[in-house]
Design a protein around this motif. Structure first.
Motif, short mmCIF file in Angstrom:
data_model
loop_
_atom_site.label_atom_id
_atom_site.label_comp_id
_atom_site.label_asym_id
_atom_site.label_seq_id
_atom_site.Cartn_x
_atom_site.Cartn_y
_atom_site.Cartn_z
N GLU A 191 0.82 -1.21 0.00
CA GLU A 191 0.00 0.00 0.00
C GLU A 191 0.86 1.27 0.00
O GLU A 191 0.50 2.28 -0.63
N HIS A 192 2.00 1.21 0.69
CA HIS A 192 2.85 2.40 0.82
C HIS A 192 4.09 2.33 -0.09
O HIS A 192 5.02 3.12 0.08
N ASP A 193 4.07 1.39 -1.04
CA ASP A 193 5.14 1.29 -2.03
C ASP A 193 6.51 1.18 -1.36
O ASP A 193 7.42 1.99 -1.59
N LEU A 194 6.66 0.15 -0.52
CA LEU A 194 7.89 -0.10 0.22
C LEU A 194 8.48 -1.43 -0.25
O LEU A 194 8.20 -2.48 0.33
N PRO A 195 9.26 -1.44 -1.32
CA PRO A 195 9.69 -2.70 -1.92
C PRO A 195 10.50 -3.61 -1.00
O PRO A 195 10.28 -4.83 -1.00
N SER A 196 11.41 -3.05 -0.22
CA SER A 196 12.21 -3.92 0.66
C SER A 196 11.34 -4.62 1.68
O SER A 196 11.49 -5.82 1.93
N ALA A 197 10.40 -3.88 2.28
CA ALA A 197 9.49 -4.48 3.25
C ALA A 197 8.57 -5.48 2.57
O ALA A 197 8.26 -6.54 3.12
N ALA A 198 8.11 -5.17 1.35
CA ALA A 198 7.22 -6.08 0.63
C ALA A 198 7.92 -7.38 0.28
O ALA A 198 7.35 -8.47 0.44
N LEU A 199 9.16 -7.29 -0.18
CA LEU A 199 9.89 -8.50 -0.56
C LEU A 199 10.14 -9.39 0.65
O LEU A 199 10.00 -10.62 0.57
N ARG A 200 10.48 -8.77 1.78
CA ARG A 200 10.68 -9.58 2.99
C ARG A 200 9.36 -10.21 3.43
O ARG A 200 9.32 -11.36 3.88
N ALA A 201 8.25 -9.48 3.30
CA ALA A 201 6.95 -10.03 3.68
C ALA A 201 6.55 -11.17 2.75
O ALA A 201 6.03 -12.19 3.21
N TYR A 202 6.76 -11.01 1.45
CA TYR A 202 6.51 -12.11 0.51
C TYR A 202 7.31 -13.35 0.92
O TYR A 202 6.80 -14.47 0.93
N TYR A 203 8.58 -13.11 1.25
CA TYR A 203 9.48 -14.23 1.57
C TYR A 203 9.04 -14.95 2.84
O TYR A 203 8.90 -16.17 2.86
N ASN A 204 8.82 -14.19 3.92
CA ASN A 204 8.45 -14.83 5.18
C ASN A 204 7.07 -15.50 5.11
O ASN A 204 6.87 -16.58 5.66
N LEU A 205 6.13 -14.86 4.44
CA LEU A 205 4.80 -15.45 4.32
C LEU A 205 4.87 -16.76 3.54
O LEU A 205 4.29 -17.77 3.95
N SER A 206 5.58 -16.76 2.43
CA SER A 206 5.70 -17.99 1.65
C SER A 206 6.44 -19.06 2.43
O SER A 206 6.07 -20.25 2.42
#
Length: 378
Positions: A78-93
């Motif tokens: 939502e806030h266009d934070l790629p580093s946080a998004a990539l880590r969230a994708y990684y941990n969630l998966s």
């Protein structure tokens, strides 16, 4: 803002150093500051770490953990934070496949990999490729697993690719061993001996589980059993669902059976039995049924054997892990042959043979052929 960020990072690192209580304290401080100052990136990162802690910690609250991880991802996108998004994708998966939800994990990994490639974040591309390697291994897509690993430069650029290695260790050495390629497995694991004494508990547990499998293949059963203790000890911090812990359990049970150490096997099974229902995964329960069937057979409890094999087969089939499905089918068939039920065994062996043939698991094809020959003489 800097203090909030440092608190979130400290909480994250303390968790991976095996200090979950201190980690939780620092994450709560980070969240207080991030909420009060409205720092979306710190908030996403801290929620991400807390989600993993809640999922894998002693309390083991999976649904709460997944909710935190999904919201961490939502905030980052939502806030266009790629580093946080990539880590969230990684941990969630990661945590989805820890719970044996491989199809759900696959779609999240693909989304993360697409973002990493779009933005040119190679340091994130490699971990996602390593995840796909492990998921493909578990789901029986072994050719794809070996193809994916070629895209991770773990030999040429070890320090940069180190983040991706735990999934590699959990997939590729076992794959080689299950195909009967001991030398390839030893060559694969050799560069990662430094993980044996790593400060990162994930690296230590993953290495211990993979190395134990090699030791058992070499016939060093006592050493293999000792090595699995290192993987199993990590369950107190990383949780019993961590793949290195789950694989360590299976290796420990195999080594105990090979040594004829039934008290040790009973103790291992009690680890699974002691877990609350919500903290067990289908893979763990299936292995518990499978090894429980073998133990019952050795103890003469014949009425308990077949129902446990049937339960194991059903769960392996449901989560889509074909190698272990075929393994359970073959072991059940061997038990049936001993009792003269060759027709029932034949059907199980036929399915197991087809899976082992597709996976090119030569030692298991040979064992299946031996069982088939024995059935013909009964």
């Amino acid at each position: 803002e800097d203090l909030a960020w440092l608190s979130a990072q400290l909480g994250r690192f303390l968790y991976f150093m095996g200090e979950p209580e201190r980690a939780g304290e620092w994450l709560e401080r980070a969240l207080d500051m991030a909420e009060g100052l409205w720092l979306p990136e710190v908030l996403s990162q801290a929620l991400n770490s807390k989600g993993a802690l809640v999922l894998l910690g002693a309390k083991g609250r999976p649904e709460e953990g997944f909710a935190l991880l999904r919201h961490a991802l939502h905030l980052a996108l939502e806030h266009d934070l790629p580093s946080a998004a990539l880590r969230a994708y990684y941990n969630l998966s990661n945590l989805l496949y820890y719970f044996d939800r491989y199809d759900d994990a696959f779609s999240i990994v693909e989304a993360g990999l697409t973002m990493a490639r779009k933005l040119g974040y190679r340091n994130w591309e490699w971990p996602f490729l390593a995840e796909l390697t492990f998921i493909n291994f578990m789901k029986g897509s072994w050719t794809q697993a070996l193809e994916r690993i070629q895209e991770v430069p773990y030999r040429e650029d070890f320090s940069s690719a180190r983040f991706a290695i735990v999934e590699v260790l959990q997939a590729i050495p076992p794959l080689h061993l299950l195909r009967g390629h001991l030398d390839a497995a030893k060559e694969m694991i050799a560069p990662f001996e430094v993980f044996a004494d790593s400060a990162d508990l994930q690296e230590r547990a993953s290495y211990a589980a993979a190395y134990a499998m090699i030791l058992r293949a070499e016939g060093r059963l006592e050493d293999a059993l000792a090595e699995t203790e290192k993987a199993l000890e990590a369950r107190h911090t990383l949780g019993p669902i961590y793949p290195g812990v789950k694989m360590g359990f299976a290796e420990a049970a195999e080594a105990a059976l090979s040594l004829g150490d039934l008290p040790k096997l009973r103790g291992l099974l009690s680890i699974i039995d002691s877990l609350p229902a919500g903290q067990r995964t289908p893979f763990q329960e299936a292995q518990r049924h499978r090894f429980g069937a073998r133990l019952a057979g050795l103890e003469g409890d014949t009425e308990a054997v077949e129902p446990r094999y049937v339960a194991a087969v059903g769960q392996f089939r449901e989560i889509g892990t074909p190698f272990w499905l075929a393994q359970a089918l073959m072991e059940q068939a061997e038990w049936l042959i001993e009792r003269g039920r060759t027709e029932d065994a034949g059907r199980l062996l036929e399915e197991a043979r087809g899976i082992f043939d597709r996976l090119e698991a030569q030692p298991w094809l040979e064992r299946t052929a031996k069982a088939s020959s024995l059935a013909m003489t009964r």
